[in-house]
Scaffold this active site. Structure first.
Site, short mmCIF file in Angstrom:
data_model
loop_
_atom_site.label_atom_id
_atom_site.label_comp_id
_atom_site.label_asym_id
_atom_site.label_seq_id
_atom_site.Cartn_x
_atom_site.Cartn_y
_atom_site.Cartn_z
CG ASP A 313 1.98 1.07 8.32
OD1 ASP A 313 1.04 0.50 7.75
OD2 ASP A 313 2.09 1.15 9.56
CD GLU A 364 -2.27 1.90 5.47
OE1 GLU A 364 -3.45 1.60 5.78
OE2 GLU A 364 -1.39 2.14 6.30
#
Length: 646
Positions: A313, A364
């Site tokens: 993330d 990401e």
């Protein structure tokens, strides 16, 4: 690597200077084998050895069920900022915390950063835990490298809200295993990506404010229950990815924040160490112990829980010192890149690929940072990167009134300019359907019929565009309400014809994607997608070819992105002959209008650089996919129809 990786190394590792030095020197990639709570026998007495890193603490006691939560077991100060003790009689299943007198003079009961299990929130105690699960997925584990390089269609699932039980409670991991496997197998997805599966106290964070980096969320069961979930999915042929959050952590006083009374896991300077947007701390990637803590966490999930990959993330927030801030500290060269975070990510990916072969690391990452999926040391070493640029452009196009799409034509064609620079995942994630952004079907203009037709065409475009796929739960059946983590998906609506038709389309797309090499084999090769007509902005029509160079398998994709039924539309194709339809998103079974599309027969007559052409009727807001069924033996006469300018 570390000597702990030898099969002959004892577990847990001896709490001696050799291994403490390895950890302090960033040479112990499984620090949880040394620190934390480990049931052992010392001098013939069974108990638990506790160890923790807290160099600035003034004193530490371990308190728990075994001593009535009293300060009867102080930890000894060891070398290099570590503390440890042995508590006879302590045993697996008991609760505990470290009572730390910090450098600031406060005494706070804190979690064990390496705890393998936690109480269910709002309780926060760590649990002494021993791993005891017999895996049944040896065949899957031996073959997952090949699966990583094949078709990858990921179903993103928030564990707590995908489906609730009859009492309105989130499913446990074992219940989820069976229901999710049935559904994912039926829909044809190859992998699931789990949100909210790491231990986190605030449910509303969706699992992005993690406190337990080595433990699954206790709301849904024990670590063994979580292993059952992964094991069962593997047994059904489904890979499992985890949302993993190494970029920041919450300010909860019982957890990692100022762990020993001063900055420890976080940068001391708030200009580097605090996310004001998220109210979270940023890990100090310049400290060896922090780097090992995070790498150990990754390996814990990949090795011990048999996960097939991590979606990392907020990588952009790690890479740049000025990310979402006006006041920031340049690096030693005066630049904005966080050199320590870059070094961490490279080391992370190197270690994972060596010690968990076959696993995929997915970034990401939303910027143009070069080489995210290039090998270390030139690149960061990830296997895939979310195609955030593709997502932004594609959704902007989807939301544009068809009357004006002619002016946004480039938003569809531009991805092919740079798609071969990285290995991409085309991700339509939870972030795109929350905070007022609307679910996908409502992003499209027009009435309900047109919105669904827009989404069908969009899915046809997405699945035939080079790159792995990811779709957030509910979007596969055109969920028409903004996702709410407190309620389950509206499964009763999924059975309604309008929604069931969309699910049938996604099922068919996944089937074709898994069966056809031309849809996935050459994703990053320039020849994998070829524009046959990418310039018909006036009609908002796109024609392209997908090709697998190894097998020679290919298909032609035609998108009509306006609500206009275009009769006798001429399109260029690479070969004359009789074609057949592989997909028509306008079919009635998908909820479409079933317009007449015509006989897909191509004849030899050059058009836009191709040697042949065909004339089709293009349904409004549709995607057609065709393949050559039988090559033409000789040139056929030209037909009449709508001309496209050569």
């Amino acid at each position: 690597m570390s000597s702990q990786d030898s099969a002959a190394t004892p577990f847990p590792l001896p709490l001696n200077h050799e291994f403490l030095q390895k950890l302090a020197g960033a040479d112990l990639v499984r620090p949880d084998h040394l620190l934390g709570a480990h049931p052992v026998t010392e001098g013939g007495v069974a108990g638990v050895r506790f160890a923790v890193w807290a160099p600035q603490a003034q004193g530490i006691h371990v308190v728990g069920d075994f001593n009535g939560w009293q300060e009867s077991h102080p930890l000894d100060r060891l070398d290099l900022g570590y503390w440890g003790t042995f508590v006879p009689g302590a045993q697996a299943g008991q609760l505990y915390k470290f009572r730390i007198q910090g450098a600031d003079g406060r005494t706070v009961d804190r979690i064990d950063p390496f705890a393998r299990a936690f109480e269910e929130p709002p309780a926060t105690a760590s649990i002494i835990w021993t791993d005891d699960y017999r895996w049944q997925d040896a065949e899957w584990m031996a073959q997952r490298s090949a699966r990583r390089d094949g078709p990858v269609s990921i179903y993103e699932v928030h564990v707590g809200s995908w489906r609730l039980d009859d009492q309105g409670r989130p499913l446990g991991y074992r219940e989820l295993a069976h229901q999710l496997a049935d559904y994912v197998e039926q829909m044809g997805f190859t992998h699931v990506e789990l949100m909210g599966a790491m231990a986190h106290p605030f449910y509303g964070s969706w699992g992005y404010q993690v406190t337990g980096y080595y433990a699954p969320a206790a709301r849904h069961g024990t670590p063994e229950d979580f292993k059952y979930l992964v094991d069962y999915l593997h047994g059904r042929g489904i890979g499992v990815l985890l949302d993993w959050v190494p970029g920041h952590f919450p300010t909860d006083d019982h957890a990692l924040a100022r762990y020993d009374g001063a900055p420890l896991y976080e940068y001391a300077d708030p200009r580097k160490g605090f996310h004001f947007d998220w109210n979270t701390y940023i890990f100090d990637y310049g400290r060896n112990e922090v780097v090992m803590f995070l790498i150990g966490s990754a390996l814990r999930w990949l090795q011990d829980f048999h996960l097939d990959g991590l979606r990392v993330d907020a990588v952009a927030s790690m890479l740049y010192l000025d990310f979402s801030r006006t006041e920031w500290v340049p690096n030693i060269h005066g630049g904005r890149e966080n050199l320590e975070a870059i070094a961490f990510l490279r080391r992370l990916n190197e270690v994972v690929h060596q010690m968990a072969p076959g696993c995929m690391m997915v970034a990401e990452e939303s910027t143009a940072f070069p080489g995210v999926t290039h090998p270390v040391p030139q690149g960061l070493g990830f296997d895939y990167k979310w195609a955030m640029g593709w997502m932004n452009d594609s959704l902007a196009y989807l939301g544009t009134d068809p009357l004006f799409r002619r002016y946004e034509h480039h938003k569809i064609t531009f991805f092919n300019v740079y798609r071969s620079t990285e290995h991409f995942v085309l991700a339509i994630s939870h972030d795109e359907v929350v905070h007022g952004k609307k679910p996908l079907v409502l992003k499209a203009p027009g009435d309900w019929e047109q919105q669904r037709a827009n989404l069908r065409a969009f899915y046809g475009y997405m699945w035939t565009t080079p790159g792995k796929k990811l779709l957030f739960m509910g979007q596969e059946f055109a969920h028409s309400q903004e996702w709410n983590h407190d309620v389950a998906l509206p499964w009763e609506k999924a059975a309604w014809p309008d929604h069931a038709g969309m699910a049938e389309l996604v099922r068919e797309l996944n089937r074709l994607y898994s069966e056809r090499r031309d849809w996935y084999a050459d994703d990053v090769e320039p020849a994998g997608q070829e524009w046959l007509n990418g310039d018909d902005a006036e009609n908002s029509v796109f024609v392209y070819r997908r090709l697998d160079q190894q097998s020679g398998q290919s298909c032609v994709v035609v998108l009509n992105m306006t609500p206009v039924y275009r009769q006798n539309y001429h399109l260029p194709v690479p070969q004359a002959g009789q074609y057949r339809y592989l997909l028509n998103t306008d079919e009635g079974r998908f909820g479409g209008w079933s317009h007449e599309v015509g006989d897909p027969r191509a004849w030899e007559e050059p058009l836009l650089g191709q040697p042949a052409r065909m004339s089709l009727n293009l349904p409004p807001l549709s995607a057609l996919v065709l393949e050559l069924a039988e090559a033409a033996p000789a040139q056929e006469p030209q037909q009449q129809g709508q001309e496209v300018q050569d």
